[in-house]
Motif scaffolding. Structure first.
Motif, PDB file in Angstrom:
ATOM      1  N   SER A   1     -17.426 -17.179  63.792  1.00 56.10           N
ATOM      2  CA  SER A   1     -18.770 -16.657  63.509  1.00 56.10           C
ATOM      3  C   SER A   1     -19.063 -15.351  64.230  1.00 56.10           C
ATOM      4  O   SER A   1     -20.115 -14.748  63.998  1.00 56.10           O
ATOM      5  N   ARG A   2     -18.159 -14.897  65.071  1.00 56.29           N
ATOM      6  CA  ARG A   2     -18.386 -13.653  65.800  1.00 56.29           C
ATOM      7  C   ARG A   2     -18.241 -12.440  64.867  1.00 56.29           C
ATOM      8  O   ARG A   2     -17.405 -12.457  63.953  1.00 56.29           O
ATOM      9  N   PRO A   3     -19.032 -11.393  65.081  1.00 50.83           N
ATOM     10  CA  PRO A   3     -18.918 -10.195  64.239  1.00 50.83           C
ATOM     11  C   PRO A   3     -17.504  -9.623  64.189  1.00 50.83           C
ATOM     12  O   PRO A   3     -17.097  -9.056  63.167  1.00 50.83           O
ATOM     13  N   SER A   4     -16.753  -9.774  65.271  1.00 54.01           N
ATOM     14  CA  SER A   4     -15.391  -9.225  65.308  1.00 54.01           C
ATOM     15  C   SER A   4     -14.469  -9.882  64.292  1.00 54.01           C
ATOM     16  O   SER A   4     -13.400  -9.357  63.975  1.00 54.01           O
ATOM     17  N   PHE A   5     -14.860 -11.037  63.761  1.00 52.87           N
ATOM     18  CA  PHE A   5     -14.019 -11.775  62.826  1.00 52.87           C
ATOM     19  C   PHE A   5     -14.235 -11.343  61.380  1.00 52.87           C
ATOM     20  O   PHE A   5     -13.471 -11.721  60.489  1.00 52.87           O
ATOM     21  N   ARG A   6     -15.284 -10.560  61.117  1.00 52.14           N
ATOM     22  CA  ARG A   6     -15.680 -10.294  59.739  1.00 52.14           C
ATOM     23  C   ARG A   6     -14.596  -9.609  58.912  1.00 52.14           C
ATOM     24  O   ARG A   6     -14.399  -9.938  57.746  1.00 52.14           O
ATOM     25  N   SER A   7     -13.912  -8.630  59.506  1.00 48.59           N
ATOM     26  CA  SER A   7     -12.908  -7.915  58.721  1.00 48.59           C
ATOM     27  C   SER A   7     -11.743  -8.826  58.355  1.00 48.59           C
ATOM     28  O   SER A   7     -11.126  -8.674  57.293  1.00 48.59           O
ATOM     29  N   LEU A   8     -11.417  -9.808  59.218  1.00 43.69           N
ATOM     30  CA  LEU A   8     -10.349 -10.749  58.907  1.00 43.69           C
ATOM     31  C   LEU A   8     -10.727 -11.620  57.711  1.00 43.69           C
ATOM     32  O   LEU A   8      -9.915 -11.892  56.830  1.00 43.69           O
ATOM     33  N   LEU A   9     -11.993 -12.030  57.667  1.00 42.49           N
ATOM     34  CA  LEU A   9     -12.453 -12.906  56.590  1.00 42.49           C
ATOM     35  C   LEU A   9     -12.550 -12.176  55.259  1.00 42.49           C
ATOM     36  O   LEU A   9     -12.650 -12.805  54.205  1.00 42.49           O
ATOM     37  N   ALA A  10     -12.509 -10.850  55.308  1.00 44.41           N
ATOM     38  CA  ALA A  10     -12.559 -10.052  54.077  1.00 44.41           C
ATOM     39  C   ALA A  10     -11.174  -9.714  53.548  1.00 44.41           C
ATOM     40  O   ALA A  10     -11.038  -9.130  52.467  1.00 44.41           O
ATOM     41  N   ASP A  11     -10.131 -10.067  54.284  1.00 46.62           N
ATOM     42  CA  ASP A  11      -8.765  -9.749  53.869  1.00 46.62           C
ATOM     43  C   ASP A  11      -8.419 -10.406  52.535  1.00 46.62           C
ATOM     44  O   ASP A  11      -8.825 -11.540  52.259  1.00 46.62           O
ATOM     45  N   GLN A  12      -7.644  -9.692  51.742  1.00 43.47           N
ATOM     46  CA  GLN A  12      -7.119 -10.222  50.483  1.00 43.47           C
ATOM     47  C   GLN A  12      -5.663  -9.784  50.354  1.00 43.47           C
ATOM     48  O   GLN A  12      -5.369  -8.598  50.498  1.00 43.47           O
ATOM     49  N   VAL A  13      -4.787 -10.719  50.090  1.00 40.08           N
ATOM     50  CA  VAL A  13      -3.379 -10.415  49.857  1.00 40.08           C
ATOM     51  C   VAL A  13      -3.100 -10.647  48.374  1.00 40.08           C
ATOM     52  O   VAL A  13      -3.290 -11.768  47.891  1.00 40.08           O
ATOM     53  N   PRO A  14      -2.702  -9.618  47.626  1.00 42.14           N
ATOM     54  CA  PRO A  14      -2.458  -9.768  46.188  1.00 42.14           C
ATOM     55  C   PRO A  14      -1.522 -10.930  45.883  1.00 42.14           C
ATOM     56  O   PRO A  14      -0.470 -11.075  46.497  1.00 42.14           O
ATOM     57  N   GLY A  15      -1.945 -11.758  44.942  1.00 44.32           N
ATOM     58  CA  GLY A  15      -1.139 -12.903  44.557  1.00 44.32           C
ATOM     59  C   GLY A  15      -1.410 -14.143  45.367  1.00 44.32           C
ATOM     60  O   GLY A  15      -0.913 -15.231  45.045  1.00 44.32           O
ATOM     61  N   PHE A  16      -2.205 -14.007  46.438  1.00 45.30           N
ATOM     62  CA  PHE A  16      -2.513 -15.136  47.308  1.00 45.30           C
ATOM     63  C   PHE A  16      -4.010 -15.151  47.616  1.00 45.30           C
ATOM     64  O   PHE A  16      -4.435 -14.761  48.712  1.00 45.30           O
ATOM     65  N   PRO A  17      -4.835 -15.590  46.683  1.00 44.83           N
ATOM     66  CA  PRO A  17      -6.275 -15.640  46.956  1.00 44.83           C
ATOM     67  C   PRO A  17      -6.582 -16.700  48.019  1.00 44.83           C
ATOM     68  O   PRO A  17      -5.964 -17.769  48.024  1.00 44.83           O
ATOM     69  N   PRO A  18      -7.503 -16.416  48.934  1.00 46.72           N
ATOM     70  CA  PRO A  18      -7.830 -17.401  49.967  1.00 46.72           C
ATOM     71  C   PRO A  18      -8.632 -18.562  49.389  1.00 46.72           C
ATOM     72  O   PRO A  18      -9.285 -18.415  48.346  1.00 46.72           O
ATOM     73  N   PRO A  19      -8.611 -19.711  50.049  1.00 48.43           N
ATOM     74  CA  PRO A  19      -9.428 -20.837  49.580  1.00 48.43           C
ATOM     75  C   PRO A  19     -10.915 -20.547  49.784  1.00 48.43           C
ATOM     76  O   PRO A  19     -11.285 -19.664  50.552  1.00 48.43           O
ATOM     77  N   ALA A  20     -11.756 -21.302  49.113  1.00 57.74           N
ATOM     78  CA  ALA A  20     -13.201 -21.061  49.161  1.00 57.74           C
ATOM     79  C   ALA A  20     -13.759 -21.168  50.567  1.00 57.74           C
ATOM     80  O   ALA A  20     -14.677 -20.444  50.944  1.00 57.74           O
TER      81      ALA A  20
END
Length: 222
Positions: A196-215
């Motif tokens: 929940s820390r602001p520093s984590f936000r960019s990690l949670l926005a990551d997308q790897v083509p062909g591997f969508p993250p779970p909901a």
């Protein structure tokens, strides 16, 4: 000041550095690097051919733990390495635990088999490795729960680089739904707190083509 981080989104070592930079509120330009197809320019930056590589003005730095400790020693709050030698030892011990033992037991057996092999064109997952990693992650989650029985954070009562090292690996595995968050409520609560820390936000926005993250990956109330 020009700060660039050459990284791969699902590299736990890169994520540890990204968390440290974000926690220190340092703006950084992220440059995705296909390190398994190294260019001459990249090899000049790091002859080892590994990410992360941090370019800080004229400095070019490699090795995630060395980068994070340099950032902690040269940049502002929060302090991620304690001043007390015994506490600092425990942080470094746990960083090594996750970056070496956890990586060997779990990350390399699950993430690398399920994702990296396909991205790098190295074939299909080895089922024996996947089975081994799925078994060993239970041991590591139980160990984390044991640590958290007497501590607010993994290395003590303050958040440190040890938490970032652990969260970097687990966040990569969570991206591919390989973490049983119901196994140990204390570990789930710890991860929810750091997630929940602001520093984590960019990690949670990551997308790897062909591997969508779970909901649940970007859900703070997972």
């Amino acid at each position: 000041m020009a700060v660039r981080l050459y990284h791969f989104p699902l590299s736990p070592f890169c994520r540890k550095v990204r968390l440290t930079l974000a926690e220190k509120r340092i703006e950084v330009e992220l440059i995705e690097e296909r390190y398994w197809e190294p260019s001459n320019d990249f090899l000049r930056r790091n002859p080892a051919g590994k990410v992360p590589v941090l370019r800080w003005d004229s400095r070019v730095m490699s090795e995630s733990q060395a980068i994070c400790e340099w950032l902690d020693e040269t940049q502002g709050a929060p302090q991620l390495l304690p001043r007390d030698p015994d506490q600092r030892f425990e942080v470094r011990r746990l960083c090594a635990w996750f970056d070496d033992k956890f990586h060997e037991d779990v990350t390399s057996k699950l993430l690398y088999e399920r994702v990296n092999k396909k991205v790098m064109g190295l074939g299909y997952p080895d089922s024996k490795n996947v089975k081994f990693g799925a078994t060993r992650i239970k041991y590591h989650i139980d160990y984390m729960a044991w640590l958290l029985e007497t501590r607010r954070w993994l290395a003590g009562n303050d958040m440190t680089l040890a938490d970032f090292a652990a969260a970097a690996h687990l966040s990569c595995l969570d991206y591919i739904s390989d973490v049983d968050w119901n196994r140990q409520p204390a570990v789930r609560d710890w991860y929810a707190k750091i997630k929940s820390r602001p520093s984590f936000r960019s990690l949670l926005a990551d997308q790897v083509p062909g591997f969508p993250p779970p909901a649940h990956y970007a859900d703070l109330d997972f």
